[in-house]
Design an enzyme around this catalytic site. Structure first.
Site, short mmCIF file in Angstrom:
data_model
loop_
_atom_site.label_atom_id
_atom_site.label_comp_id
_atom_site.label_asym_id
_atom_site.label_seq_id
_atom_site.Cartn_x
_atom_site.Cartn_y
_atom_site.Cartn_z
N LYS A 112 50.88 63.30 46.17
CA LYS A 112 51.53 64.24 45.24
C LYS A 112 52.31 65.32 45.98
O LYS A 112 53.39 65.71 45.56
CB LYS A 112 50.49 64.87 44.30
N LYS A 195 49.88 52.01 40.38
CA LYS A 195 49.02 52.20 39.19
C LYS A 195 49.82 52.80 38.03
O LYS A 195 50.77 53.55 38.25
CB LYS A 195 47.81 53.06 39.53
N LYS A 198 50.84 58.81 34.35
CA LYS A 198 51.69 59.71 33.57
C LYS A 198 52.85 60.23 34.41
O LYS A 198 53.88 60.59 33.89
CB LYS A 198 50.86 60.92 33.10
P1 TYM Z 1 43.06 61.79 35.05
O1 TYM Z 1 43.28 62.49 33.77
O2 TYM Z 1 44.21 61.63 36.00
O3 TYM Z 1 42.48 60.33 34.79
C1 TYM Z 1 41.40 60.13 33.90
C2 TYM Z 1 40.69 58.82 34.20
O4 TYM Z 1 41.57 57.70 34.04
C3 TYM Z 1 41.49 56.87 35.21
N1 TYM Z 1 42.80 56.24 35.42
C4 TYM Z 1 43.00 54.92 35.55
N2 TYM Z 1 42.14 53.88 35.52
C5 TYM Z 1 42.67 52.64 35.68
N3 TYM Z 1 44.00 52.41 35.85
C6 TYM Z 1 44.89 53.42 35.89
N4 TYM Z 1 46.18 53.18 36.04
C7 TYM Z 1 44.39 54.75 35.73
N5 TYM Z 1 44.99 55.97 35.71
C8 TYM Z 1 44.00 56.87 35.51
C9 TYM Z 1 41.13 57.83 36.34
O5 TYM Z 1 40.55 57.13 37.41
C10 TYM Z 1 40.16 58.76 35.65
O6 TYM Z 1 38.86 58.21 35.64
N6 TYM Z 1 40.52 63.70 38.76
C11 TYM Z 1 40.18 63.11 37.45
C12 TYM Z 1 39.74 64.14 36.45
C13 TYM Z 1 38.45 64.82 36.76
C14 TYM Z 1 37.17 64.21 36.90
C15 TYM Z 1 36.26 65.27 37.15
C16 TYM Z 1 36.73 62.89 36.82
C17 TYM Z 1 38.27 66.15 36.97
N7 TYM Z 1 36.96 66.43 37.18
C18 TYM Z 1 34.89 65.02 37.34
C19 TYM Z 1 35.35 62.64 37.03
C20 TYM Z 1 34.47 63.70 37.27
C21 TYM Z 1 41.38 62.31 36.97
O7 TYM Z 1 41.81 61.44 37.63
O8 TYM Z 1 41.90 62.59 35.76
#
Ligand code: TYM
Length: 336
Positions: A112, A195, A198
């Site tokens: 990023k 992947k 967004k």
């Molecule tokens: P975020 O909002 O980016 O993603 C939320 C969840 O979606 C999964 N994900 C995917 N899984 C499969 N294929 C994809 N293309 C894909 N894109 C996103 C992510 O792996 C995630 O599980 N950093 C975290 C948010 C967070 C969090 C936490 C998670 C903040 N605190 C504590 C677990 C525990 C995240 O990626 O959000």
């Protein structure tokens, strides 16, 4: 009962197919068998400049979607990260525990910050995984259901937990990641080696769950065309079709070999149409339900407040213990 915790950012008007298949779907199952905590992590989403009005709308919409998917506030604790100030407090402790080098090695930060350039990379992007570690350890979670892209952040959380425990005495449960074998990485429809995200360069590779079925059908039918004609799972030579096979089988509960047999002798066109139909049928009721829930923001806010009360109790208990272990002097002598 084992405890699970996970989070999702309210960064868009809709969650995408990767969010659902990689994470949310597991959450819905886990609430029946585990003591489950799920957070909309709004503080994490501040690493990207946000419009305050959109932030509020998207936060409510995110809750509405999670409820529409089947999360039940009586079975799990569903809450907003910024309502629980202990997250920021524990994040500071994590920042003091983590090495600059180990935080610099986080692949998501590297990607990023490389994309954004130095001038537009904020410090929050760097400390993001440390706030995430605090989210997890505040609830003493045993398991963290996430997509594959989060594996490294969970590994860092484990290292920090172990470091704290060995320096200051047993305090944190060391969490394990819960990553599915299939669906943990759903790829972009146009760039099927990257992947689905967004922040992808073009929206044409992204399936937003709340989009109209016709829009999603068009995107699925325009998935990048691999060489050959057969619908077979081959991630190296047919990444586009393999990604669609993962989506199709995840939503129909069919095996890959059954799906390959089903489309034997048919071309990519027939297969893509079938995927588009499955996606539309699966998510249409979710879209309707989400819209119903959004129409009643008062009820949504009550659910969010209910979650905050439950989450706060656990968070405060952990934070007190952490402060005590660190030797931070309490306000009153009675607490020593
Ligand atoms: P975020 O909002 O980016 O993603 C939320 C969840 O979606 C999964 N994900 C995917 N899984 C499969 N294929 C994809 N293309 C894909 N894109 C996103 C992510 O792996 C995630 O599980 N950093 C975290 C948010 C967070 C969090 C936490 C998670 C903040 N605190 C504590 C677990 C525990 C995240 O990626 O959000």
């Amino acid at each position: 009962m084992k405890r699970v915790l996970s989070g999702i950012q309210p960064t868009a008007d809709s969650f995408h197919l990767g969010n659902y298949l990689g994470a949310i779907r597991q959450w819905v199952d886990l609430q029946n068998s585990h003591d489950a905590f799920f957070a909309i992590v709004d503080l994490h989403s501040l690493t990207v400049e946000t419009d305050p009005k959109l932030m509020q709308e998207r936060t409510l919409k995110s809750f509405a979607q999670l409820l529409a998917f089947g999360l039940d506030p009586n079975k799990c604790t569903l809450f907003l990260q910024s309502h629980i100030h202990q997250h920021n407090q524990l994040a500071w402790i994590m920042e003091c525990l983590a090495g600059f080098g180990e935080a610099s090695r986080m692949v998501q930060f590297k990607d990023k910050s490389l994309k954004a350039g130095d001038a537009r990379t904020n410090v929050g992007l760097f400390t993001y995984p440390l706030l995430q570690a605090a989210d997890i350890m505040l609830y003493q979670a045993d398991l963290v259901p996430v997509g594959e892209d989060q594996r490294q952040h969970i590994e860092l959380t484990r290292n920090l937990g172990q470091r704290f425990n060995s320096r200051y005495g047993e305090t944190f449960v060391i969490p394990e990641p819960l990553i599915l074998k299939s669906g943990a990485k759903i790829n972009d429809l146009q760039e099927p080696k990257a992947k689905m995200s967004k922040s992808a360069s073009s929206p044409s590779g992204l399936i937003d769950i709340l989009d109209q079925p016709e829009i999603n059908a068009k995107k699925i039918k325009s998935t990048v065309t691999d060489t050959g004609r057969e619908v077979t799972f081959d991630e190296i030579n047919k990444p586009g079709i393999s990604n669609l096979l993962t989506i199709y089988t995840s939503l129909t509960a069919k095996s890959i070999s059954d799906a390959e047999a089903e489309f034997d002798g048919k071309g990519y066109g027939d297969f893509k149409s079938a995927v588009a139909t499955v996606v539309a049928d699966y998510f249409s009721p979710i879209r309707v339900k989400t819209n119903e829930l959004i129409a009643n923001p008062g009820e949504l806010c009550e659910i969010i407040e209910f979650g905050a009360k439950k989450a706060e109790q656990v968070a405060e208990q952990t934070l007190r213990k952490v402060y005590k272990q660190l030797g931070l002097l309490p306000r009153s002598l009675d607490e020593i």
